[in-house]
Design a protein around this motif. Structure first.
Motif, PDB file in Angstrom:
ATOM      1  N   ARG A  25       0.758  -1.247  -0.037  1.00  0.00           N
ATOM      2  CA  ARG A  25       0.074  -0.026  -0.163  1.00  0.00           C
ATOM      3  C   ARG A  25       0.969   1.409   0.059  1.00  0.00           C
ATOM      4  O   ARG A  25       2.073   1.123   0.228  1.00  0.00           O
ATOM      5  N   PRO A  26       0.281   2.401  -0.310  1.00  0.00           N
ATOM      6  CA  PRO A  26       0.985   3.563  -0.186  1.00  0.00           C
ATOM      7  C   PRO A  26       1.366   3.915   1.303  1.00  0.00           C
ATOM      8  O   PRO A  26       0.423   3.609   2.020  1.00  0.00           O
ATOM      9  N   LEU A  27       2.242   4.677   1.278  1.00  0.00           N
ATOM     10  CA  LEU A  27       2.696   5.276   2.699  1.00  0.00           C
ATOM     11  C   LEU A  27       1.584   6.108   3.450  1.00  0.00           C
ATOM     12  O   LEU A  27       0.989   6.993   2.435  1.00  0.00           O
ATOM     13  N   THR A  28       1.118   6.035   4.548  1.00  0.00           N
ATOM     14  CA  THR A  28       0.430   7.204   5.198  1.00  0.00           C
ATOM     15  C   THR A  28       0.921   8.393   5.230  1.00  0.00           C
ATOM     16  O   THR A  28       2.333   8.545   5.186  1.00  0.00           O
ATOM     17  N   ASP A  29       0.382   9.535   5.433  1.00  0.00           N
ATOM     18  CA  ASP A  29       0.896  10.913   5.779  1.00  0.00           C
ATOM     19  C   ASP A  29       2.181  10.819   6.837  1.00  0.00           C
ATOM     20  O   ASP A  29       3.249  11.201   6.608  1.00  0.00           O
ATOM     21  N   GLU A  30       1.722  10.261   8.177  1.00  0.00           N
ATOM     22  CA  GLU A  30       2.772  10.202   9.088  1.00  0.00           C
ATOM     23  C   GLU A  30       4.109   9.120   8.627  1.00  0.00           C
ATOM     24  O   GLU A  30       5.015   9.539   8.770  1.00  0.00           O
ATOM     25  N   GLU A  31       3.843   8.058   7.991  1.00  0.00           N
ATOM     26  CA  GLU A  31       4.628   7.212   7.409  1.00  0.00           C
ATOM     27  C   GLU A  31       5.457   8.060   6.305  1.00  0.00           C
ATOM     28  O   GLU A  31       6.910   7.977   6.379  1.00  0.00           O
ATOM     29  N   THR A  32       5.310   8.594   5.573  1.00  0.00           N
ATOM     30  CA  THR A  32       5.888   9.479   4.553  1.00  0.00           C
ATOM     31  C   THR A  32       6.661  10.639   5.188  1.00  0.00           C
ATOM     32  O   THR A  32       7.803  10.733   4.709  1.00  0.00           O
ATOM     33  N   ARG A  33       6.178  11.248   6.181  1.00  0.00           N
ATOM     34  CA  ARG A  33       6.774  12.483   6.794  1.00  0.00           C
ATOM     35  C   ARG A  33       8.253  11.864   7.388  1.00  0.00           C
ATOM     36  O   ARG A  33       9.234  12.374   7.148  1.00  0.00           O
TER      37      ARG A  33
END
Length: 181
Positions: free
Chosen positions: A2-10
């Motif tokens: 899956r795509p990374l969540t906003d927190e994971e991306t940060r």
């Protein structure tokens, strides 16, 4: 996958920016097509969007790995960079440390770099900055964190630690048993 969540991306981009700064966009918008990061079993993988489309038909339970593993998220949601990302990060590294031939093997055994083994360091490297470690022949050996700034390196004791070891290409051999079994 899956795509990374906003927190994971940060968290992930903060870690990458310690090593390559604003060059993160060069990893995504490449001349050979757009690339992306995807999360699978707490690991972040880097792949072309073409490979992503082809992998979409594979059941996620059957999928072991796809693309290049850049690292993994721990249970506390911190990100650890893996040595497999070195090939992609080294060309864009902003801060570099070159080690003398006598210290190269010590670094590959997982030891920190002392000032006595320092060949060169990029100007204006700040303390606790992510660095890519090279040998004197410009071959990337691994990652580290600068223990001292460039200015502090000039006036420090020869036995002082200059770079904290994080990952190196010798990990493939040291961790062979755990990787295969």
């Amino acid at each position: 996958m899956r795509p990374l969540t906003d927190e994971e991306t940060r968290v992930f981009f903060e870690k990458l920016s310690k090593f390559i700064g604003e060059n993160i966009k060069l990893l995504i918008d490449r001349s050979d097509g757009p690339y992306c990061f995807r999360l699978h079993k707490d690991r972040v993988y880097y792949m072309s969007e073409e490979v992503l489309r082809k992998a979409a038909v594979i059941d996620k339970d059957s999928l072991i790995s796809i693309g290049t593993c850049f690292g993994k998220f721990t249970k506390t949601k911190k990100f650890h960079l893996h040595i497999t990302a070195l090939e992609y990060l080294a060309p864009y590294a902003q801060y570099k440390i070159w080690v003398k031939p006598s210290v190269e093997q010590q670094f590959l055994y997982g030891n920190h770099i002392m000032k006595s083994g320092l060949g060169r360091i990029t100007e204006n490297t700040s303390q606790y900055q992510g660095v890519v470690v090279y040998n004197m022949a410009d071959l990337p050996l691994g990652f580290g964190v600068a223990a001292k700034s460039t200015a502090e390196c000039r006036h420090t004791d020869p036995m002082a630690i200059i770079c904290f070891h994080q990952a190196d290409i010798g990990e493939y051999i040291r961790n062979e048993d755990t990787l295969l079994g």
